[in-house]
Scaffold this motif. Structure first.
Motif, PDB file in Angstrom:
ATOM      1  N   ALA A 157     -13.826   2.217 -26.096  1.00 42.80           N
ATOM      2  CA  ALA A 157     -14.145   1.217 -25.048  1.00 42.80           C
ATOM      3  C   ALA A 157     -14.335   1.954 -23.967  1.00 42.80           C
ATOM      4  O   ALA A 157     -15.415   1.871 -23.127  1.00 42.80           O
ATOM      5  CB  ALA A 157     -13.089   0.403 -24.798  1.00 42.80           C
ATOM      6  N   LEU A 158     -13.605   2.975 -23.469  1.00 46.83           N
ATOM      7  CA  LEU A 158     -13.716   4.018 -22.227  1.00 46.83           C
ATOM      8  C   LEU A 158     -15.116   4.698 -22.392  1.00 46.83           C
ATOM      9  O   LEU A 158     -15.926   5.032 -21.180  1.00 46.83           O
ATOM     10  CB  LEU A 158     -12.699   4.825 -21.981  1.00 46.83           C
ATOM     11  N   SER A 159     -15.280   5.343 -23.386  1.00 50.29           N
ATOM     12  CA  SER A 159     -16.420   6.134 -23.707  1.00 50.29           C
ATOM     13  C   SER A 159     -17.984   5.186 -23.361  1.00 50.29           C
ATOM     14  O   SER A 159     -18.673   5.713 -22.719  1.00 50.29           O
ATOM     15  CB  SER A 159     -16.649   6.687 -24.867  1.00 50.29           C
ATOM     16  N   ILE A 160     -17.976   4.017 -23.707  1.00 48.07           N
ATOM     17  CA  ILE A 160     -18.944   3.028 -23.555  1.00 48.07           C
ATOM     18  C   ILE A 160     -18.982   2.481 -22.016  1.00 48.07           C
ATOM     19  O   ILE A 160     -20.202   2.566 -21.612  1.00 48.07           O
ATOM     20  CB  ILE A 160     -18.887   1.813 -24.501  1.00 48.07           C
ATOM     21  N   LEU A 161     -17.918   2.381 -21.577  1.00 49.65           N
ATOM     22  CA  LEU A 161     -18.038   2.321 -19.981  1.00 49.65           C
ATOM     23  C   LEU A 161     -18.690   3.296 -19.240  1.00 49.65           C
ATOM     24  O   LEU A 161     -19.152   3.212 -18.188  1.00 49.65           O
ATOM     25  CB  LEU A 161     -16.287   1.701 -19.710  1.00 49.65           C
TER      26      LEU A 161
ATOM     27  N   ASP B  11     -20.627   5.312 -20.348  1.00 45.45           N
ATOM     28  CA  ASP B  11     -22.189   5.336 -20.452  1.00 45.45           C
ATOM     29  C   ASP B  11     -22.764   4.451 -19.407  1.00 45.45           C
ATOM     30  O   ASP B  11     -23.836   4.783 -18.760  1.00 45.45           O
ATOM     31  CB  ASP B  11     -22.599   4.684 -21.829  1.00 45.45           C
ATOM     32  N   ILE B  12     -21.880   3.176 -19.230  1.00 50.60           N
ATOM     33  CA  ILE B  12     -22.528   2.258 -18.399  1.00 50.60           C
ATOM     34  C   ILE B  12     -22.378   2.758 -16.751  1.00 50.60           C
ATOM     35  O   ILE B  12     -23.534   2.583 -16.030  1.00 50.60           O
ATOM     36  CB  ILE B  12     -21.737   0.747 -18.389  1.00 50.60           C
ATOM     37  N   TYR B  13     -21.341   3.345 -16.376  1.00 48.54           N
ATOM     38  CA  TYR B  13     -21.373   3.732 -15.083  1.00 48.54           C
ATOM     39  C   TYR B  13     -22.370   4.967 -14.768  1.00 48.54           C
ATOM     40  O   TYR B  13     -23.046   5.180 -13.892  1.00 48.54           O
ATOM     41  CB  TYR B  13     -19.964   4.606 -14.911  1.00 48.54           C
ATOM     42  N   ILE B  14     -22.642   5.793 -15.856  1.00 51.86           N
ATOM     43  CA  ILE B  14     -23.742   6.935 -15.680  1.00 51.86           C
ATOM     44  C   ILE B  14     -25.136   6.080 -15.603  1.00 51.86           C
ATOM     45  O   ILE B  14     -25.697   6.353 -14.644  1.00 51.86           O
ATOM     46  CB  ILE B  14     -23.777   7.728 -16.978  1.00 51.86           C
ATOM     47  N   GLU B  15     -25.175   5.341 -16.412  1.00 51.53           N
ATOM     48  CA  GLU B  15     -26.528   4.456 -16.347  1.00 51.53           C
ATOM     49  C   GLU B  15     -26.705   3.684 -14.834  1.00 51.53           C
ATOM     50  O   GLU B  15     -27.949   3.609 -14.527  1.00 51.53           O
ATOM     51  CB  GLU B  15     -26.787   3.642 -17.527  1.00 51.53           C
ATOM     52  N   LEU B  16     -25.541   3.368 -14.311  1.00 51.18           N
ATOM     53  CA  LEU B  16     -25.773   2.496 -13.142  1.00 51.18           C
ATOM     54  C   LEU B  16     -25.582   3.408 -12.069  1.00 51.18           C
ATOM     55  O   LEU B  16     -25.736   3.006 -11.002  1.00 51.18           O
ATOM     56  CB  LEU B  16     -24.897   1.470 -12.983  1.00 51.18           C
ATOM     57  N   GLU B  17     -25.655   4.869 -12.355  1.00 52.22           N
ATOM     58  CA  GLU B  17     -25.541   5.835 -11.257  1.00 52.22           C
ATOM     59  C   GLU B  17     -24.038   5.731 -10.448  1.00 52.22           C
ATOM     60  O   GLU B  17     -24.041   6.144  -9.252  1.00 52.22           O
ATOM     61  CB  GLU B  17     -26.585   6.040 -10.466  1.00 52.22           C
TER      62      GLU B  17
ATOM     63  N   TYR C 137     -21.386   7.268 -10.062  1.00 55.67           N
ATOM     64  CA  TYR C 137     -20.612   8.669 -10.375  1.00 55.67           C
ATOM     65  C   TYR C 137     -19.214   8.668 -10.129  1.00 55.67           C
ATOM     66  O   TYR C 137     -18.572   9.414 -10.591  1.00 55.67           O
ATOM     67  CB  TYR C 137     -21.654   9.570  -9.880  1.00 55.67           C
ATOM     68  N   ALA C 138     -18.749   8.142  -9.106  1.00 55.53           N
ATOM     69  CA  ALA C 138     -17.469   8.160  -8.482  1.00 55.53           C
ATOM     70  C   ALA C 138     -16.599   7.666  -9.632  1.00 55.53           C
ATOM     71  O   ALA C 138     -15.545   8.037  -9.956  1.00 55.53           O
ATOM     72  CB  ALA C 138     -17.359   7.463  -7.124  1.00 55.53           C
ATOM     73  N   LYS C 139     -16.949   6.346 -10.021  1.00 58.45           N
ATOM     74  CA  LYS C 139     -16.235   5.672 -11.113  1.00 58.45           C
ATOM     75  C   LYS C 139     -16.063   6.452 -12.591  1.00 58.45           C
ATOM     76  O   LYS C 139     -15.272   6.667 -13.210  1.00 58.45           O
ATOM     77  CB  LYS C 139     -16.681   4.230 -11.335  1.00 58.45           C
TER      78      LYS C 139
ATOM     79  N   ARG D 123     -13.889   9.529 -12.432  1.00 59.90           N
ATOM     80  CA  ARG D 123     -12.638   9.205 -12.578  1.00 59.90           C
ATOM     81  C   ARG D 123     -12.160   8.716 -13.977  1.00 59.90           C
ATOM     82  O   ARG D 123     -11.157   9.333 -14.642  1.00 59.90           O
ATOM     83  CB  ARG D 123     -12.067   8.039 -11.579  1.00 59.90           C
ATOM     84  N   LEU D 124     -13.288   8.222 -14.666  1.00 62.55           N
ATOM     85  CA  LEU D 124     -13.042   7.770 -16.189  1.00 62.55           C
ATOM     86  C   LEU D 124     -13.020   8.907 -17.022  1.00 62.55           C
ATOM     87  O   LEU D 124     -12.335   8.891 -18.001  1.00 62.55           O
ATOM     88  CB  LEU D 124     -14.101   6.872 -16.399  1.00 62.55           C
ATOM     89  N   ILE D 125     -13.973   9.907 -16.744  1.00 58.06           N
ATOM     90  CA  ILE D 125     -14.092  11.047 -17.791  1.00 58.06           C
ATOM     91  C   ILE D 125     -12.743  11.782 -17.627  1.00 58.06           C
ATOM     92  O   ILE D 125     -12.154  12.512 -18.857  1.00 58.06           O
ATOM     93  CB  ILE D 125     -15.302  11.810 -17.392  1.00 58.06           C
ATOM     94  N   ALA D 126     -12.140  11.862 -16.448  1.00 57.39           N
ATOM     95  CA  ALA D 126     -10.568  12.655 -16.280  1.00 57.39           C
ATOM     96  C   ALA D 126      -9.737  11.774 -17.224  1.00 57.39           C
ATOM     97  O   ALA D 126      -8.963  12.531 -17.855  1.00 57.39           O
ATOM     98  CB  ALA D 126     -10.462  12.655 -15.092  1.00 57.39           C
ATOM     99  N   GLU D 127      -9.806  10.497 -17.118  1.00 51.64           N
ATOM    100  CA  GLU D 127      -8.792   9.631 -18.120  1.00 51.64           C
ATOM    101  C   GLU D 127      -9.293  10.092 -19.647  1.00 51.64           C
ATOM    102  O   GLU D 127      -8.312  10.100 -20.442  1.00 51.64           O
ATOM    103  CB  GLU D 127      -8.899   8.137 -17.695  1.00 51.64           C
TER     104      GLU D 127
END
Length: 292
Positions: A119-123, A125-131, A133-135, A138-142
């Protein structure tokens, strides 16, 4: 008195028997309901595999509406919530998918596991697509922390997480850090899919592109292997992937001033793009390189 006592004992037995029978019926009903929800979930997963995302989201919504309290059947409930999110993402409804996945992340009742990591991996993807990058950062670190603790997400998914993190670093103009993450991603892809896969090609292209931007053409050549003969008749991927490969080869040849070879690659890419109206952006990019 003895008769009264016997009647009272008998009545208490009847009440206990009725209570037991009622409880047994309820347990049977609950089991039937649970089986129905599991079958519906399997149908939803099959619909996703068949790319029938509208039907997938419909089935998953039906599951959620049948469960009053998520704690009742948490494994089914959160798989269904995840299913609605992935269905919406596949339909291009990114805002809806983002809201659902953020809800999933905040509500998930168990310790991080495979479903949570996915679920986090797909989230991500969405953050990247929406640019955003701050979120995303943080998510990739988690996600990386979860990977270290429980070896989730899978290497396959984590390879894409790392490639995405590389993209974030490139956006921040930290090219060396981006290369580091691309190379880690490539290592995982080789381990899980070998180097003869489309995912290997795509991450390699990211490395070729960034090394060419940095003027490191010899290193770019290592990932691109421009002198490798392409079997056009039996190329293992789609025509679009072949056109991308040829475009990248042509661009590389332009950078090292091998203009005849560049023209050969780019002309072949143009012919493929002319027969694929869905890839106008690639077509425009190939034409721009050819004009150079």
């Amino acid at each position: 008195p003895s008769a009264k006592r016997n009647w009272r004992d008998a009545s208490e037995f009847l009440v206990e028997r009725d209570y037991f029978q009622g409880g047994a019926i309820l347990r049977i009903f609950d089991k039937l309901r649970e089986n129905y929800l599991k079958k519906t979930l399997k149908k939803a997963e099959l619909a996703f595999q068949e790319r029938n995302y509208v039907y997938q989201t419909y089935l998953c919504k039906k599951i959620l509406s049948s469960i009053e309290d998520p704690i009742e059947h948490p494994d089914i409930y959160y798989k269904a919530l995840f299913g609605i999110a992935t269905g919406n993402k596949s339909l291009g409804e990114l805002a809806t998918a983002q809201t659902l996945l953020e809800r999933f992340k905040s509500e998930y009742p168990s310790e991080p596991d495979e479903l949570y990591a996915n679920a986090l991996s797909i989230l991500l993807d969405i953050y990247i697509e929406l640019e955003d990058y701050a979120k995303a950062e943080r998510l990739i670190a988690e996600i990386s922390g979860i990977k270290d603790r429980i070896d989730q997400p899978s290497d396959y998914h984590h390879a894409f997480n790392l490639a995405h993190f590389g993209l974030i670093q490139k956006k921040k103009n930290d090219y060396r850090k981006a290369i580091e993450y691309y190379e880690k991603s490539l290592e995982l892809i080789v381990a899980t899919q070998t180097s003869n896969s489309i995912d290997y090609e795509r991450v390699s292209e990211l490395l070729v592109d960034i090394h060419m931007q940095m003027g490191e053409y010899r290193t770019a050549k290592r990932y691109l292997a421009p002198d490798q003969e392409i079997d056009y008749e039996h190329f293992p991927y789609s025509d679009t992937d072949l056109a991308k490969k040829l475009n990248m080869l042509g661009k590389y040849q332009l950078e090292i001033s091998e203009f005849d070879q560049a023209e050969d690659y780019l002309t072949k890419a143009v012919k493929i793009c002319e027969n694929d109206p869905a890839n106008q952006s690639l077509y425009a990019n190939v034409l721009n390189n050819l004009a150079s």
